[in-house]
Design an enzyme around this catalytic site. Structure first.
Site, PDB file in Angstrom:
ATOM      1  N   ASP A  67       0.844  -1.193   0.000  1.00 26.26           N
ATOM      2  CA  ASP A  67       0.000   0.000   0.000  1.00 26.26           C
ATOM      3  C   ASP A  67       0.883   1.249   0.000  1.00 26.26           C
ATOM      4  O   ASP A  67       1.599   1.515   0.973  1.00 26.26           O
ATOM      5  CB  ASP A  67      -0.895  -0.037   1.251  1.00 26.26           C
ATOM      6  CG  ASP A  67      -1.971   1.033   1.204  1.00 26.26           C
ATOM      7  OD1 ASP A  67      -1.791   2.046   0.495  1.00 26.26           O
ATOM      8  OD2 ASP A  67      -3.004   0.843   1.882  1.00 26.26           O
ATOM      9  N   GLY A 101     -11.796   5.722 -11.506  1.00 22.06           N
ATOM     10  CA  GLY A 101     -12.962   5.065 -12.084  1.00 22.06           C
ATOM     11  C   GLY A 101     -13.593   5.929 -13.155  1.00 22.06           C
ATOM     12  O   GLY A 101     -13.104   7.022 -13.451  1.00 22.06           O
ATOM     13  N   SER A 121      -5.038  14.442 -15.554  1.00 26.54           N
ATOM     14  CA  SER A 121      -6.237  14.051 -16.286  1.00 26.54           C
ATOM     15  C   SER A 121      -6.895  15.248 -16.969  1.00 26.54           C
ATOM     16  O   SER A 121      -6.757  16.396 -16.510  1.00 26.54           O
ATOM     17  CB  SER A 121      -7.222  13.452 -15.276  1.00 26.54           C
ATOM     18  OG  SER A 121      -8.508  13.389 -15.810  1.00 26.54           O
ATOM     19  N   ALA A 122      -7.674  14.944 -18.008  1.00 21.91           N
ATOM     20  CA  ALA A 122      -8.496  15.975 -18.654  1.00 21.91           C
ATOM     21  C   ALA A 122      -9.491  16.565 -17.658  1.00 21.91           C
ATOM     22  O   ALA A 122     -10.029  17.650 -17.892  1.00 21.91           O
ATOM     23  CB  ALA A 122      -9.240  15.360 -19.825  1.00 21.91           C
ATOM     24  N   CYS A 123      -9.727  15.841 -16.552  1.00 23.21           N
ATOM     25  CA  CYS A 123     -10.668  16.331 -15.527  1.00 23.21           C
ATOM     26  C   CYS A 123     -10.171  17.598 -14.834  1.00 23.21           C
ATOM     27  O   CYS A 123     -10.900  18.176 -14.032  1.00 23.21           O
ATOM     28  CB  CYS A 123     -10.930  15.256 -14.479  1.00 23.21           C
ATOM     29  SG  CYS A 123     -11.813  13.848 -15.150  1.00 23.21           S
ATOM     30  N   TYR A 159     -12.002  14.621  -8.009  1.00 23.49           N
ATOM     31  CA  TYR A 159     -10.924  13.871  -8.665  1.00 23.49           C
ATOM     32  C   TYR A 159     -10.055  14.846  -9.481  1.00 23.49           C
ATOM     33  O   TYR A 159      -8.824  14.801  -9.443  1.00 23.49           O
ATOM     34  CB  TYR A 159     -11.551  12.804  -9.560  1.00 23.49           C
ATOM     35  CG  TYR A 159     -10.599  12.083 -10.491  1.00 23.49           C
ATOM     36  CD1 TYR A 159      -9.810  11.033 -10.040  1.00 23.49           C
ATOM     37  CD2 TYR A 159     -10.516  12.447 -11.838  1.00 23.49           C
ATOM     38  CE1 TYR A 159      -8.946  10.370 -10.908  1.00 23.49           C
ATOM     39  CE2 TYR A 159      -9.663  11.790 -12.707  1.00 23.49           C
ATOM     40  CZ  TYR A 159      -8.880  10.750 -12.247  1.00 23.49           C
ATOM     41  OH  TYR A 159      -8.033  10.097 -13.111  1.00 23.49           O
ATOM     42  N   LYS A 174      -6.095  16.031  -8.916  1.00 23.24           N
ATOM     43  CA  LYS A 174      -5.079  15.932  -9.974  1.00 23.24           C
ATOM     44  C   LYS A 174      -4.386  17.283 -10.170  1.00 23.24           C
ATOM     45  O   LYS A 174      -3.177  17.345 -10.379  1.00 23.24           O
ATOM     46  CB  LYS A 174      -5.718  15.484 -11.297  1.00 23.24           C
ATOM     47  CG  LYS A 174      -6.130  14.029 -11.343  1.00 23.24           C
ATOM     48  CD  LYS A 174      -4.927  13.098 -11.380  1.00 23.24           C
ATOM     49  CE  LYS A 174      -5.309  11.656 -11.654  1.00 23.24           C
ATOM     50  NZ  LYS A 174      -4.190  10.725 -11.407  1.00 23.24           N
ATOM     51  N   LYS A 203     -15.068   2.625 -17.620  1.00 28.24           N
ATOM     52  CA  LYS A 203     -15.395   3.853 -18.349  1.00 28.24           C
ATOM     53  C   LYS A 203     -16.313   3.523 -19.523  1.00 28.24           C
ATOM     54  O   LYS A 203     -16.550   2.344 -19.824  1.00 28.24           O
ATOM     55  CB  LYS A 203     -14.106   4.492 -18.840  1.00 28.24           C
ATOM     56  CG  LYS A 203     -13.222   4.894 -17.672  1.00 28.24           C
ATOM     57  CD  LYS A 203     -12.107   5.755 -18.110  1.00 28.24           C
ATOM     58  CE  LYS A 203     -11.725   6.662 -16.973  1.00 28.24           C
ATOM     59  NZ  LYS A 203     -11.131   7.887 -17.433  1.00 28.24           N
TER      60      LYS A 203
HETATM   61  P1  NAD Z   1      -6.432   1.565 -12.606  1.00 24.17           P
HETATM   62  O1  NAD Z   1      -7.453   1.726 -11.536  1.00 24.17           O
HETATM   63  O2  NAD Z   1      -6.594   0.429 -13.556  1.00 24.17           O
HETATM   64  O3  NAD Z   1      -4.978   1.458 -11.949  1.00 24.17           O
HETATM   65  C1  NAD Z   1      -4.638   2.106 -10.751  1.00 24.17           C
HETATM   66  C2  NAD Z   1      -3.931   1.094  -9.874  1.00 24.17           C
HETATM   67  O4  NAD Z   1      -3.498   1.766  -8.684  1.00 24.17           O
HETATM   68  C3  NAD Z   1      -4.843  -0.057  -9.422  1.00 24.17           C
HETATM   69  O5  NAD Z   1      -4.311  -1.298  -9.815  1.00 24.17           O
HETATM   70  C4  NAD Z   1      -4.887   0.078  -7.917  1.00 24.17           C
HETATM   71  O6  NAD Z   1      -4.928  -1.159  -7.218  1.00 24.17           O
HETATM   72  C5  NAD Z   1      -3.589   0.830  -7.635  1.00 24.17           C
HETATM   73  N1  NAD Z   1      -3.630   1.492  -6.343  1.00 24.17           N
HETATM   74  C6  NAD Z   1      -4.621   2.277  -5.846  1.00 24.17           C
HETATM   75  N2  NAD Z   1      -4.346   2.652  -4.594  1.00 24.17           N
HETATM   76  C7  NAD Z   1      -3.140   2.097  -4.291  1.00 24.17           C
HETATM   77  C8  NAD Z   1      -2.333   2.116  -3.123  1.00 24.17           C
HETATM   78  N3  NAD Z   1      -2.720   2.778  -2.031  1.00 24.17           N
HETATM   79  N4  NAD Z   1      -1.162   1.431  -3.142  1.00 24.17           N
HETATM   80  C9  NAD Z   1      -0.789   0.730  -4.248  1.00 24.17           C
HETATM   81  N5  NAD Z   1      -1.512   0.684  -5.387  1.00 24.17           N
HETATM   82  C10 NAD Z   1      -2.675   1.350  -5.394  1.00 24.17           C
HETATM   83  O7  NAD Z   1      -6.363   2.948 -13.384  1.00 24.17           O
HETATM   84  P2  NAD Z   1      -5.671   3.313 -14.790  1.00 24.17           P
HETATM   85  O8  NAD Z   1      -6.762   3.539 -15.759  1.00 24.17           O
HETATM   86  O9  NAD Z   1      -4.601   2.360 -15.119  1.00 24.17           O
HETATM   87  O10 NAD Z   1      -5.050   4.749 -14.434  1.00 24.17           O
HETATM   88  C11 NAD Z   1      -3.695   4.913 -14.068  1.00 24.17           C
HETATM   89  C12 NAD Z   1      -3.441   6.376 -13.743  1.00 24.17           C
HETATM   90  O11 NAD Z   1      -3.778   7.205 -14.857  1.00 24.17           O
HETATM   91  C13 NAD Z   1      -4.276   6.896 -12.557  1.00 24.17           C
HETATM   92  O12 NAD Z   1      -3.499   7.815 -11.832  1.00 24.17           O
HETATM   93  C14 NAD Z   1      -5.404   7.636 -13.235  1.00 24.17           C
HETATM   94  O13 NAD Z   1      -5.947   8.629 -12.404  1.00 24.17           O
HETATM   95  C15 NAD Z   1      -4.693   8.217 -14.439  1.00 24.17           C
HETATM   96  N6  NAD Z   1      -5.632   8.525 -15.528  1.00 24.17           N
HETATM   97  C16 NAD Z   1      -6.234   7.505 -16.198  1.00 24.17           C
HETATM   98  C17 NAD Z   1      -7.153   7.801 -17.216  1.00 24.17           C
HETATM   99  C18 NAD Z   1      -7.852   6.697 -17.981  1.00 24.17           C
HETATM  100  O14 NAD Z   1      -8.630   7.018 -18.882  1.00 24.17           O
HETATM  101  N7  NAD Z   1      -7.625   5.424 -17.669  1.00 24.17           N
HETATM  102  C19 NAD Z   1      -7.440   9.140 -17.524  1.00 24.17           C
HETATM  103  C20 NAD Z   1      -6.805  10.155 -16.808  1.00 24.17           C
HETATM  104  C21 NAD Z   1      -5.881   9.840 -15.826  1.00 24.17           C
END
Ligand code: NAD
Length: 322
Positions: free
Chosen positions: A50, A76, A118-120, A149, A153, A192
């Protein structure tokens, strides 16, 4: 041999990124709360732990790595981000991880640190018109993200930039726009729009309706995972220290996205619009700055990406234990 750390390697983008780093010849240490859900990790070492635990962070980032990718976050789709009830958890967890990881990087002299924003982060006021949203990097202030969220970011971007100015780190920050592809969440409430629609369409029979939140006229752009990984690597290894959009400029309505997937499925389905969280009215990437800074922008491959994602989700559903 070059070395890298991938935080959040059990997740969607992290899993793909580890594979790319191995392909590039890196020794990779991966960290996540959980193992990768859909495939064996390609990492040399996978630490289950963690990252909110400061001691754990210092133990895993215990020496100077050539590259570190901090992808771990509470994450999410719109149902999760706009629900409201997870706001405190999202901000607390992701911010704690970022604080811990940055401190561990400072102490271990790991300088080249990638952070996915993020775009957010973009202001709501620029995303009210579905046909003409504005997400150019320099429009982010005055800040007005539409979710906590997004606020987290935005603050995290400042934290990474601050560690750059004050502690000699070399942060590389992307603002991802809706990344999709195989091995991403497709059920359970954190998926998503592309994955959720693929799942609904796989499960629907000819003549049935699939549910869509809102009137379906809200617009988004969707970036296929291979392009996200390519952009991430290019940005991390570049000299660009300011945040850059990594996204697609191909704007589609959610109705159009559904129609594209229905076509791929070869089914005759209807769309039923229901009340639900929709986020901003329009959003798409603006790739002028990434083109200027990196001489590169993602290839547009929405249809091919949807075909691959649909086939993968169809397989997941077929092989799911009953
Ligand atoms: P995801 O949820 O698949 O991966 C995130 C991982 O982080 C998960 O496996 C989760 O278990 C791990 N995690 C969460 N809390 C943790 C902790 N305390 N210790 C260790 N691990 C932990 O998400 P993703 O889609 O792969 O996104 C990756 C990154 O990109 C994130 O920071 C997300 O905010 C950013 N992002 C993603 C998108 C998208 O469209 N997927 C868009 C904008 C930004």
């Amino acid at each position: 041999m070059k070395t890298a750390v991938v935080c959040g390697a059990g997740g969607f983008i992290g899993g793909h990124l580890v594979r790319r780093l191995k392909h590039d010849g890196f020794w990779v240490r991966a960290i996540d709360l959980k193992p990768h859900e859909f495939s064996a990790s390609a990492a040399d070492e996978f630490v289950l732990g963690d990252l909110r635990d400061r001691g754990l962070c210092h133990n895993v980032i215990d020496r100077q790595f050539d590259e570190l990718y901090q992808l771990a976050a509470d994450m999410g789709g719109t149902e999760f981000i706009h629900a409201g009830m997870y706001d405190a958890e999202i901000m607390h967890n992701s911010m704690t991880i970022n604080l811990n990881v940055l401190e561990a990087c400072r102490r271990s002299s790991t300088k080249r640190v990638f952070f996915p924003s993020s775009a957010c982060v973009y202001p709501q006021r620029n995303q009210c018109d579905a046909s003409r949203p504005s997400c150019a990097e320099d429009t982010v202030y005055p800040a007005e993200p539409d979710s906590d969220y997004g606020w987290e970011k935005l603050f995290a971007e400042r934290l990474y930039l601050g560690y750059g100015r004050c502690h000699g780190l070399e942060p590389r920050i992307a603002r991802y726009h809706n990344v999709f592809g195989p091995e991403g969440a497709w059920s359970g409430g954190r998926e998503k729009a592309p994955a959720a629609l693929c799942r609904k369409i796989v499960q629907a029979e000819d003549g049935e309706a699939i549910e869509i939140f809102g009137d379906g006229k809200q617009t988004r752009s969707f970036l296929y995972i291979s392009q996200c990984i390519e952009g991430t690597i290019r940005l991390t290894r570049s000299g660009v220290g300011e945040p850059l959009n990594i996204g697609s400029e191909q704007s589609v309505t959610i109705d159009r996205l559904a129609d594209l997937i229905i076509e791929i499925a070869g089914k005759k389905l209807f769309k039923k619009h229901i009340f639900g969280p929709t986020g901003v009215r329009g959003r798409t990437s603006d790739n002028r700055l990434i083109r200027a800074k990196l001489g590169w922008a993602p290839e547009e491959c929405l249809q091919e990406g949807l075909q691959l994602t649909y086939a993968w989700i169809q397989d997941q559903l077929r092989n799911r234990p009953r």
